[in-house]
Design a protein around this motif. Sequence first.
Motif, mmCIF file in Angstrom:
data_model
loop_
_atom_site.group_PDB
_atom_site.id
_atom_site.type_symbol
_atom_site.label_atom_id
_atom_site.label_comp_id
_atom_site.label_asym_id
_atom_site.label_seq_id
_atom_site.Cartn_x
_atom_site.Cartn_y
_atom_site.Cartn_z
ATOM 1 N N HIS A 19 -4.658 3.494 -13.925
ATOM 2 C CA HIS A 19 -3.884 2.606 -14.805
ATOM 3 C C HIS A 19 -2.673 2.038 -14.063
ATOM 4 C CE1 HIS A 19 -5.417 3.618 -19.099
ATOM 5 N NE2 HIS A 19 -6.415 3.649 -18.229
ATOM 6 N N GLY A 20 -2.030 2.870 -13.239
ATOM 7 C CA GLY A 20 -0.911 2.387 -12.433
ATOM 8 C C GLY A 20 -1.338 1.299 -11.460
ATOM 9 N N TYR A 21 -2.484 1.491 -10.855
ATOM 10 C CA TYR A 21 -3.050 0.487 -9.943
ATOM 11 C C TYR A 21 -3.307 -0.815 -10.693
ATOM 12 C CZ TYR A 21 -6.705 -1.671 -7.019
ATOM 13 O OH TYR A 21 -7.467 -2.531 -6.276
ATOM 14 N N ILE A 22 -3.861 -0.716 -11.887
ATOM 15 C CA ILE A 22 -4.140 -1.903 -12.694
ATOM 16 C C ILE A 22 -2.841 -2.624 -13.053
ATOM 17 C CG2 ILE A 22 -4.958 -2.677 -14.972
ATOM 18 C CD1 ILE A 22 -7.093 -0.382 -14.722
ATOM 19 N N GLU A 23 -1.845 -1.874 -13.500
ATOM 20 C CA GLU A 23 -0.560 -2.490 -13.857
ATOM 21 C C GLU A 23 0.038 -3.234 -12.669
ATOM 22 O OE1 GLU A 23 2.097 0.392 -15.602
ATOM 23 O OE2 GLU A 23 0.500 1.088 -16.962
ATOM 24 N N TRP A 24 0.014 -2.594 -11.492
ATOM 25 C CA TRP A 24 0.534 -3.236 -10.283
ATOM 26 C C TRP A 24 -0.237 -4.516 -9.981
ATOM 27 C CZ3 TRP A 24 -2.456 -3.759 -5.794
ATOM 28 C CH2 TRP A 24 -1.806 -4.368 -4.724
ATOM 29 N N GLY A 51 -11.523 -11.849 -25.416
ATOM 30 C CA GLY A 51 -12.377 -12.914 -24.895
ATOM 31 C C GLY A 51 -13.573 -12.347 -24.160
ATOM 32 N N LYS A 52 -13.819 -12.916 -22.992
ATOM 33 C CA LYS A 52 -14.975 -12.504 -22.199
ATOM 34 C C LYS A 52 -14.946 -11.005 -21.928
ATOM 35 C CE LYS A 52 -15.682 -16.810 -19.683
ATOM 36 N NZ LYS A 52 -15.704 -17.424 -18.347
ATOM 37 N N GLY A 53 -16.053 -10.366 -22.137
ATOM 38 C CA GLY A 53 -16.181 -8.942 -21.859
ATOM 39 C C GLY A 53 -15.643 -8.037 -22.942
ATOM 40 N N GLY A 54 -14.769 -8.575 -23.806
ATOM 41 C CA GLY A 54 -14.213 -7.795 -24.902
ATOM 42 C C GLY A 54 -13.497 -6.531 -24.462
ATOM 43 N N ALA A 55 -12.911 -6.558 -23.273
ATOM 44 C CA ALA A 55 -12.232 -5.369 -22.756
ATOM 45 C C ALA A 55 -11.173 -5.781 -21.749
ATOM 46 C CB ALA A 55 -13.229 -4.429 -22.095
ATOM 47 N N GLU A 56 -10.289 -4.861 -21.486
ATOM 48 C CA GLU A 56 -9.307 -5.013 -20.417
ATOM 49 C C GLU A 56 -9.677 -4.033 -19.314
ATOM 50 O OE1 GLU A 56 -5.721 -4.066 -22.519
ATOM 51 O OE2 GLU A 56 -5.469 -6.126 -23.213
ATOM 52 N N PRO A 57 -9.157 -4.229 -18.102
ATOM 53 C CA PRO A 57 -9.480 -3.296 -17.026
ATOM 54 C C PRO A 57 -9.207 -1.832 -17.391
ATOM 55 C CG PRO A 57 -8.446 -5.236 -16.108
ATOM 56 C CD PRO A 57 -8.359 -5.369 -17.608
ATOM 57 N N PHE A 61 -1.967 -8.195 -4.750
ATOM 58 C CA PHE A 61 -3.276 -7.550 -4.896
ATOM 59 C C PHE A 61 -4.301 -8.251 -4.010
ATOM 60 C CE2 PHE A 61 -7.328 -7.952 -7.334
ATOM 61 C CZ PHE A 61 -7.768 -6.644 -7.257
ATOM 62 N N LYS A 62 -4.341 -9.579 -4.084
ATOM 63 C CA LYS A 62 -5.323 -10.329 -3.293
ATOM 64 C C LYS A 62 -5.033 -10.214 -1.801
ATOM 65 C CE LYS A 62 -6.589 -13.261 -7.048
ATOM 66 N NZ LYS A 62 -6.980 -14.502 -7.570
ATOM 67 N N LEU A 63 -3.752 -10.209 -1.441
ATOM 68 C CA LEU A 63 -3.390 -10.065 -0.031
ATOM 69 C C LEU A 63 -3.841 -8.715 0.515
ATOM 70 C CD1 LEU A 63 -1.824 -10.982 2.532
ATOM 71 C CD2 LEU A 63 0.148 -9.771 1.556
ATOM 72 N N VAL A 64 -3.511 -7.654 -0.189
ATOM 73 C CA VAL A 64 -3.826 -6.302 0.290
ATOM 74 C C VAL A 64 -5.322 -6.150 0.534
ATOM 75 C CG1 VAL A 64 -3.925 -3.876 -0.433
ATOM 76 C CG2 VAL A 64 -1.793 -5.169 -0.682
ATOM 77 N N LEU A 115 0.831 -1.205 0.000
ATOM 78 C CA LEU A 115 0.000 0.000 0.000
ATOM 79 C C LEU A 115 0.867 1.256 0.000
ATOM 80 C CD1 LEU A 115 -2.871 -1.033 2.420
ATOM 81 C CD2 LEU A 115 -3.077 -0.508 -0.016
ATOM 82 N N ARG A 116 1.993 1.208 0.698
ATOM 83 C CA ARG A 116 2.916 2.345 0.695
ATOM 84 C C ARG A 116 3.453 2.584 -0.709
ATOM 85 N NH1 ARG A 116 6.559 0.455 3.956
ATOM 86 N NH2 ARG A 116 5.109 0.668 5.666
ATOM 87 N N ARG A 117 3.788 1.517 -1.418
ATOM 88 C CA ARG A 117 4.262 1.648 -2.800
ATOM 89 C C ARG A 117 3.191 2.288 -3.680
ATOM 90 N NH1 ARG A 117 5.557 -3.592 -5.249
ATOM 91 N NH2 ARG A 117 6.351 -2.333 -6.942
ATOM 92 N N LEU A 118 1.950 1.876 -3.501
ATOM 93 C CA LEU A 118 0.859 2.466 -4.283
ATOM 94 C C LEU A 118 0.669 3.938 -3.927
ATOM 95 C CD1 LEU A 118 -1.703 -0.469 -4.228
ATOM 96 C CD2 LEU A 118 -0.509 0.425 -6.223
ATOM 97 N N SER A 119 0.790 4.269 -2.654
ATOM 98 C CA SER A 119 0.663 5.675 -2.231
ATOM 99 C C SER A 119 1.785 6.524 -2.814
ATOM 100 C CB SER A 119 0.678 5.776 -0.699
ATOM 101 O OG SER A 119 -0.477 5.197 -0.174
ATOM 102 N N GLU A 120 2.990 5.970 -2.887
ATOM 103 C CA GLU A 120 4.107 6.696 -3.478
ATOM 104 C C GLU A 120 3.854 6.953 -4.967
ATOM 105 O OE1 GLU A 120 7.425 4.226 -2.413
ATOM 106 O OE2 GLU A 120 7.406 4.940 -0.334
ATOM 107 N N MET A 121 3.242 5.971 -5.631
ATOM 108 C CA MET A 121 2.874 6.149 -7.033
ATOM 109 C C MET A 121 1.847 7.283 -7.152
ATOM 110 S SD MET A 121 0.841 3.580 -9.593
ATOM 111 C CE MET A 121 -0.628 3.732 -8.601
ATOM 112 N N GLN A 122 0.864 7.290 -6.262
ATOM 113 C CA GLN A 122 -0.147 8.350 -6.276
ATOM 114 C C GLN A 122 0.499 9.702 -6.059
ATOM 115 O OE1 GLN A 122 -2.815 7.184 -3.119
ATOM 116 N NE2 GLN A 122 -4.228 6.187 -4.524
ATOM 117 N N ALA A 123 1.423 9.764 -5.117
ATOM 118 C CA ALA A 123 2.088 11.036 -4.820
ATOM 119 C C ALA A 123 2.865 11.525 -6.038
ATOM 120 C CB ALA A 123 3.017 10.879 -3.623
ATOM 121 N N GLY A 124 3.406 10.608 -6.823
ATOM 122 C CA GLY A 124 4.117 10.979 -8.042
ATOM 123 C C GLY A 124 3.196 11.618 -9.065
#
Length: 182
Positions: A74-79, A157-163, A87-90, A49-58
């Motif tokens: 998009h950064g959240y999705i890439e991570w 495939g399913k949904g015809g889209a990416e996040p 992701f599942k743990l957090v 979560l700290r890494r994600l917050s640092e990305m947000q701060a950037g």
Amino acid sequence: MATTLLDSGGVDAVTLREVGHRSGVSHNAPYKHFADKEALLAAVAARELRRLSEMQAGIGAATGSVDAVRLLLHGYIEWALAHPARFKLVFSSWSVASDELADEARTGWSGLVDVVAAAQRSGSLPPGDPERMASLLRSLTHGAVDLALSGHLAADGKGGAEPATLVDDLLGHLAAAVPAPA
């Protein structure tokens, strides 16, 4: 070491004994730092979560545009797609009390809300409660990632889209709903 074990085998692969072994210390040494496995996992989740917050701060709330929101999501999705076990743990349920994890979760959430509020103030997202708008955006993003990781969403495939394309679609609909200046 715990993150390496998590990435390679999921939560079940993480044990304090194995962390000690791979760290080259006694198998009991990690118990001097963590009461149990869940406390260790909470520390790993807090670091992510700290890494994600640092990305947000950037990206920063100062940009005040829908593009800043897009970059953040998009950064959240890439991570999340690069590190599905993290992701599942957090975002799993926690039975252990961890001030560090709670603090990092609050910091990350307030960072997202700040970026959304700045975009609303600039007129690139519709006005309203920024927490509710951030919840809408996070829910779509999180759900789309979860569906993609489980094989229920793919561009070919399913949904015809990416996040990321679903995030872009939602942001486009929201931008189109911004009232015209008076």
